[in-house]
Scaffold this active site. Structure first.
Site, PDB file in Angstrom:
ATOM      1  N   GLU A 167       0.869  -1.177  -0.187  1.00 14.12           N
ATOM      2  CA  GLU A 167       0.081   0.003  -0.004  1.00 14.12           C
ATOM      3  C   GLU A 167       0.986   1.342   0.034  1.00 14.12           C
ATOM      4  O   GLU A 167       0.627   2.127   0.873  1.00 14.12           O
ATOM      5  CB  GLU A 167      -1.124   0.057   1.229  1.00 14.12           C
ATOM      6  CG  GLU A 167      -1.736  -1.360   1.177  1.00 14.12           C
ATOM      7  CD  GLU A 167      -2.711  -1.298   2.330  1.00 14.12           C
ATOM      8  OE1 GLU A 167      -2.626  -0.512   3.175  1.00 14.12           O
ATOM      9  OE2 GLU A 167      -3.599  -2.328   2.384  1.00 14.12           O
ATOM     10  N   ASP A 274     -12.431 -10.191  -1.131  1.00 14.68           N
ATOM     11  CA  ASP A 274     -13.588 -10.384  -0.699  1.00 14.68           C
ATOM     12  C   ASP A 274     -14.532  -9.168  -1.350  1.00 14.68           C
ATOM     13  O   ASP A 274     -14.076  -8.500  -2.052  1.00 14.68           O
ATOM     14  CB  ASP A 274     -13.603 -10.293   0.983  1.00 14.68           C
ATOM     15  CG  ASP A 274     -12.644  -9.035   1.358  1.00 14.68           C
ATOM     16  OD1 ASP A 274     -12.845  -8.021   0.786  1.00 14.68           O
ATOM     17  OD2 ASP A 274     -12.139  -8.991   2.424  1.00 14.68           O
TER      18      ASP A 274
END
Length: 471
Positions: A167, A274
């Protein structure tokens, strides 16, 4: 826009681990307690036939019983949710705790799985001694490279892929003002990759980020970085696209985006998939989720350099979503009782499964009624009983009852069911001994709770996503 976490502990629920991403049944073996009765596809075999892997992130302390059986039988790749992050392995400077990380690696070796190391350099889940220190740039760079050398070196030859830098970008494609970037500038990324290569020349080294799944400013920032690193001769083998998505919002450009990175000469992978929804789950939402999971897998299958897909937890009981996004959840391929959801079959179908054994669907093919009664109430506490009746002609194998409280109630303990609550949304799942509700039969469970304002009864209930009559 696909929202993401803000400062969350990346991975499994921290409480479940003491602190950070799995399938149906092995053909010919009995189902885990509470799981679907039908024999289902084996995801790892289907993926291998496609030249891909299918993985899951896990909580190390849960790698036993049904959780361990599903993880080991269905997946051929495993990611530690939290156990390899800096605060977990080096909570005090120079003092290491490898127990959780070792447990994941040992489990993988016992089940013929590859390991994705996650993660070496990140802005979050850093130990206090590191974030609170007054380091010069040279000192911080040394701490970073020493950490990488130690951790990667420990697992040399045992971990096939590392998320080396996690990230690094803001949503607009600029670099995140992390501890690393603020002190070291962009060079920390190349230094981290070089240190990892030196520690294990055979491991594949990845950059990993979220909201880069489709084309856009953030994805462009990652693309330009990878292109620059390649031009400089910095060791970079792949890019991870996390895939934390919202129901119905799989980017239409995902396949093209994966392909443009592959065209730079790097591998790609979906690393933390997800797909969350607003609760309660319904048949329609679960059907959409199945289509969404299939779309993501389809994108990977279509790109030759896409190595595989990892789901970020295979069961809703181990998902981070409800702890971070109020009123949302049901994001994984399995429900909290380890029963495969339609999404699981969507993954299998994308990997070539033709439906042998059948998708049991999201809910019962029967009617149902739910009776709710407060049997005792005092001050700010109460006891309630719930009776679920199957009014159809077919048995319900494995059940989950959901409702929303109108005001102020919180469940504190339960019996004859596992009861969880996120905001006002409550979900009760069967115990191992009462998973089946025969045609015309019923099952009851109870709980204690607290209330404030008014203790009004819920007005609507669902059984496995299907709305029930009340009474």
């Amino acid at each position: 826009m696909r929202l993401h976490h803000s400062g969350k502990p990346r991975g499994m629920r921290r409480a479940a681990l003491g602190l950070a991403a799995a399938g149906a049944l092995l053909i010919g073996l009995a189902a885990p307690s509470g799981a679907a009765d039908a024999v289902g596809p084996v995801l790892r075999d289907l993926a291998q036939a496609k030249g891909k892997y299918v993985g899951t992130a896990v909580t190390a302390s849960k790698l036993n019983g049904t959780y361990g059986d599903i993880a080991g039988s269905q997946f051929n790749s495993i990611t530690p949710g939290n156990e390899m992050k800096w605060e977990s392995v080096e909570p005090s400077r120079g003092s290491y705790n490898w127990s959780g990380a070792d447990a994941v690696v040992d489990f993988a070796e016992a089940h013929d799985m590859r390991v994705r190391g996650h993660t070496l350099v990140w802005h979050s889940q850093l130990p206090g001694w590191l974030t609170g220190g007054s380091w010069t740039a040279d000192q911080l760079r040394t701490l970073m490279t020493d950490h990488i050398t130690t951790e990667v070196g420990r697992y040399k030859g045992k971990i096939t892929h590392w998320d080396v830098v996690n990230e690094p970008f803001n949503e607009d494609g600029t670099f995140r003002q992390s501890l690393w970037y603020t002190k070291l500038g962009q060079s920390y990324i190349a230094d981290a990759l070089r240190a990892a290569r030196a520690a294990d020349p055979d491991a594949k080294l990845y950059l990993n980020d979220y909201n880069t799944d489709g084309t856009g400013a953030k994805s462009d920032g990652m693309y330009n970085l990878v292109k620059s690193l390649k031009a400089q001769g910095v060791p970079i083998d792949g890019v991870g696209f996390q895939g934390h998505l919202i129901l119905g919002q799989v980017p239409s450009t995902m396949r093209a985006n994966l392909q443009r990175f592959a065209d730079l000469g790097v591998d790609v992978a979906v690393t933390e998939l997800d797909i969350r929804m607003t609760l309660p789950a319904t048949d329609a939402k679960l059907a959409q989720q199945k289509a969404d999971y299939r779309a993501v897998i389809d994108a990977c299958v279509a790109v030759s350099r896409c190595q595989g897909v990892t789901v970020w937890g295979f069961t809703d009981s181990d998902s981070w979503i409800p702890d971070v996004f109020e009123g949302q959840g049901a994001a994984t391929p399995y429900d909290e009782g380890y029963r495969p959801k339609p999404a699981y079959y969507g993954i299998a179908e994308s990997l070539g499964w033709t439906g042998d054994g059948g998708d049991p669907g999201p809910g019962p093919a029967t009617g149902c009624t739910v009776g709710y009664a407060v049997t005792s109430q005092w001050n700010t506490g109460f006891t309630a009983n719930v009776t679920v009746r199957n009014t159809g002609s077919s048995p319900v194998n494995g059940w989950q009852v959901a409702w929303t409280y109108p005001s102020g109630q919180r469940v504190t303990s339960a019996w004859n069911a596992t009861v969880t609550q996120s905001g006002a949304q409550v979900t009760a799942s069967n115990a191992p001994y009462n998973a089946t509700i025969g045609a015309g039969g019923s099952v009851s469970f109870g709980f204690n709770g607290t209330w404030s304002g008014a203790n009004a009864a819920p007005t609507a209930f669902t059984l496995n996503g299907t709305t029930c009559a009340t009474g």
